[in-house]
Design an enzyme around this catalytic site. Structure first.
Site, PDB file in Angstrom:
ATOM      1  CD  GLN A  78      -1.010   0.402   3.728  1.00 34.08           C
ATOM      2  OE1 GLN A  78      -1.190   1.529   4.176  1.00 34.08           O
ATOM      3  NE2 GLN A  78      -1.531  -0.692   4.279  1.00 34.08           N
ATOM      4  CD  GLU A 144      -4.063   2.999   5.407  1.00 37.11           C
ATOM      5  OE1 GLU A 144      -4.607   3.006   6.525  1.00 37.11           O
ATOM      6  OE2 GLU A 144      -2.834   2.889   5.252  1.00 37.11           O
ATOM      7  CG  ASN A 148      -7.312  12.151   9.912  1.00 37.99           C
ATOM      8  OD1 ASN A 148      -7.164  11.242  10.720  1.00 37.99           O
ATOM      9  ND2 ASN A 148      -6.364  12.492   9.060  1.00 37.99           N
ATOM     10  CG  HIS A 181       3.753  10.820  -9.854  1.00 34.54           C
ATOM     11  ND1 HIS A 181       4.935  11.442 -10.151  1.00 34.54           N
ATOM     12  CD2 HIS A 181       3.824   9.603 -10.453  1.00 34.54           C
ATOM     13  CE1 HIS A 181       5.689  10.644 -10.888  1.00 34.54           C
ATOM     14  NE2 HIS A 181       5.035   9.508 -11.071  1.00 34.54           N
ATOM     15  CD  GLU A 227       4.192   9.460 -14.798  1.00 31.85           C
ATOM     16  OE1 GLU A 227       4.903   9.889 -15.721  1.00 31.85           O
ATOM     17  OE2 GLU A 227       4.660   8.914 -13.764  1.00 31.85           O
TER      18      GLU A 227
END
Length: 257
Positions: A78, A144, A148, A181, A227
């Site tokens: 991840q 992920e 919040n 990116h 990208e």
């Protein structure tokens, strides 16, 4: 997952491993325990031999040989991004880029929720929280998305993208961040970008703009760059989705500045 220490930028990448305790022992016993241990493990001439020649490093040795046996089950599982609005982010990653939500976990007691998205088919996602966790933790290339709670009510952008961005800075100065990116590959960059334009996506770079032709950059809802690269040779077409000609555009731009 989120560690509670900060909330203003992309935080970490994660590897999934078969046995966490074994991994910790392996890493601490090799070179990650202290910088002194690392320097002691490196041959005296190793760093001096890693010198650029005409601005180019010889990195060919890193493409050869076997992986360390202890790492054969490691998974690059991840990259975590903090997001302002989960609905907008899930629409972008799932509806626009074609990912699927493979697992999510809610932590109301700590005020955050995490959503794991990945380029997989819905038929591959098992039923049940435990099965989804196991599937996700062994699936390479997940993102992920960490929400919040309450951030969706803040004005403007909330998180710094790392690309010449002044979001969250105390002095208003742009940050030259380390994060650049995410990236996906597609069969035809120009065709994909026509679809992205029709769906209302914001481009940082269309396929023909800039000095590098045949690739593009989108912005996700929080401003993180994605990208778009071809799955085959880099080719250019006469006109791209934004009407930019192949012989147009400026030179290379470092997005961190």
């Amino acid at each position: 997952p989120w560690d509670g220490t900060s909330h203003r930028s992309m935080k970490h990448r994660t590897m999934g491993i078969g046995k966490l305790a074994f991994c910790c022992i392996f890493l601490s016993s090799t070179f990650l325990s202290t910088s002194k241990a690392f320097s002691a493990s490196v041959p005296p001439n190793a760093m001096s031999s890693f010198e650029p020649k005409n601005g180019i490093y010889d990195v060919s040795k890193y493409m050869k040989g076997e992986r360390p046996a202890e790492t054969k089950d490691f998974v690059m599982q991840q990259t975590m991004l903090r997001i302002k609005n989960p609905k907008k982010s899930l629409e972008f990653y799932c509806d626009v880029l074609g990912f699927k939500l493979v697992m999510y976990r809610e932590f109301p007691q700590w005020g955050f929720t995490v959503y794991f998205v990945a380029p997989t088919d819905a038929s591959n996602i098992p039923e049940g929280a435990d099965a989804q966790w196991n599937y996700c933790m062994n699936l390479p290339g997940c993102i992920e998305l960490t929400w919040n709670h309450g951030s969706e009510e803040e004005d403007g952008k909330v998180y710094n993208t790392g690309n010449a961005d002044d979001t969250g800075t105390s002095d208003g100065e742009k940050v030259k961040g380390g994060f650049g990116h995410l990236g996906i590959t597609v069969p035809d960059v120009y065709v994909a970008c026509e679809r992205f334009k029709e769906m209302g996506c914001e481009f940082q770079k269309s396929p023909n703009s800039g000095g590098m032709k045949g690739l593009a950059f989108l912005k996700d809802p929080d401003g993180y760059l994605v990208e778009i690269l071809p799955q085959g040779p880099m080719i250019s077409k006469a006109i791209d989705c934004m009407g930019v000609a192949a012989d147009g555009g400026a030179g290379y731009k470092d997005n961190s500045k």
